[in-house]
Design a protein around this motif. Structure first.
Motif, mmCIF file in Angstrom:
data_model
loop_
_atom_site.group_PDB
_atom_site.id
_atom_site.type_symbol
_atom_site.label_atom_id
_atom_site.label_comp_id
_atom_site.label_asym_id
_atom_site.label_seq_id
_atom_site.Cartn_x
_atom_site.Cartn_y
_atom_site.Cartn_z
ATOM 1 N N UNK A 75 0.824 -1.202 0.000
ATOM 2 C CA UNK A 75 0.000 0.000 0.000
ATOM 3 C C UNK A 75 0.867 1.266 0.000
ATOM 4 N N UNK A 76 1.913 1.256 0.829
ATOM 5 C CA UNK A 76 2.793 2.423 0.885
ATOM 6 C C UNK A 76 3.473 2.654 -0.458
ATOM 7 N N UNK A 77 3.932 1.559 -1.082
ATOM 8 C CA UNK A 77 4.583 1.690 -2.393
ATOM 9 C C UNK A 77 3.601 2.222 -3.429
ATOM 10 N N UNK A 78 2.334 1.776 -3.340
ATOM 11 C CA UNK A 78 1.343 2.258 -4.295
ATOM 12 C C UNK A 78 1.038 3.729 -4.117
ATOM 13 N N UNK A 79 0.916 4.142 -2.845
ATOM 14 C CA UNK A 79 0.667 5.565 -2.576
ATOM 15 C C UNK A 79 1.835 6.417 -3.048
ATOM 16 N N UNK A 80 3.055 5.940 -2.801
ATOM 17 C CA UNK A 80 4.247 6.681 -3.241
ATOM 18 C C UNK A 80 4.282 6.830 -4.760
ATOM 19 N N UNK A 81 3.973 5.775 -5.463
ATOM 20 C CA UNK A 81 3.950 5.850 -6.925
ATOM 21 C C UNK A 81 2.869 6.812 -7.413
ATOM 22 N N UNK A 82 1.711 6.786 -6.734
ATOM 23 C CA UNK A 82 0.624 7.684 -7.140
ATOM 24 C C UNK A 82 1.003 9.145 -6.908
ATOM 25 N N UNK A 83 1.645 9.423 -5.762
ATOM 26 C CA UNK A 83 2.060 10.797 -5.474
ATOM 27 C C UNK A 83 3.138 11.262 -6.444
ATOM 28 N N UNK A 84 4.069 10.382 -6.776
ATOM 29 C CA UNK A 84 5.122 10.743 -7.736
ATOM 30 C C UNK A 84 4.527 11.071 -9.092
#
Length: 214
Positions: free
Chosen positions: A28-37
């Protein structure tokens, strides 16, 4: 052997609930980070597109205006009026005398002390061969309350007198003013040799010390 290790990992995955939750959190954290980037990369492009769209809309509205020719004609007429309002002089010497006398008069009217006016240079105006520009400097001491009235008087000389620089310093004797101004003057109509005239004669007696450039 590989199959045995795989079975062991699968067995541990099924049996360890905390491991499954940890992996889920990581995903989930990796997905949120990718979305924010991705959002940060898109934001400048979105802003640029918005500005371009606004510019296109303004240009479209401007192109639909029917009053532009009339506005252009009005602006040209105002420019001609300003041009005709510039003082006409017969020589560079008279142009120098004009700005010397004008600055001296404003200094005296404002009560400035020890005014000294000096012409720095006289040049043709780029793209306007019918005009001269004269650069002059005024040095004087400032009496209490005299600075405001002097600056107001100088501002009244626009557009044919423009202030290039104004320095005010405090000395033991009080405040001292150094003003550099540029004056614009029309050459005589039909005088082809006026631009080359560097005669400095014709300076007027304004009641203060006037200095010619050495």
């Amino acid at each position: 052997m590989i199959a045995t290790q795989r079975d062991r990992v699968l067995s541990e995955w099924r049996a360890n609930r905390r491991l499954r939750l940890a992996v889920l959190v990581i995903v989930l954290v990796a997905g949120v980070h990718l979305a924010l980037s991705a959002s940060e990369r898109r934001a400048p492009k979105i802003e640029e597109y918005r500005r371009d769209a606004e510019l296109v809309e303004r240009l479209r509205e401007a192109s639909a205006e029917s009053a532009w020719p009339a506005r252009a004609e009005e602006a040209a007429q105002r420019l001609a009026e300003v041009h005709e309002g510039l003082p006409q002089v017969a020589s560079t010497g008279l142009a120098q005398a004009e700005i010397q006398a004008w600055l001296a008069q404003q200094a005296q009217a404002a009560g400035l002390g020890e005014p000294r006016v000096r012409v720095e240079t006289t040049l043709d105006v780029p793209d306007h061969p019918e005009l001269w520009q004269v650069l002059a400097r005024l040095d004087a001491t400032v009496s209490p309350g005299g600075l405001g009235s002097f600056l107001q008087a100088v501002a009244g000389g626009l557009p044919w007198i423009q202030v290039e620089r104004l320095d005010i310093s405090t000395t033991a004797e009080g405040q001292r003013l150094v003003l550099t101004a540029r004056g614009y003057y029309r050459k005589p109509a039909g005088d082809a040799e006026a631009a080359g005239d560097t005669d400095a004669d014709g300076a007027v007696d304004a009641g203060v010390q006037l200095e010619d450039d050495a």
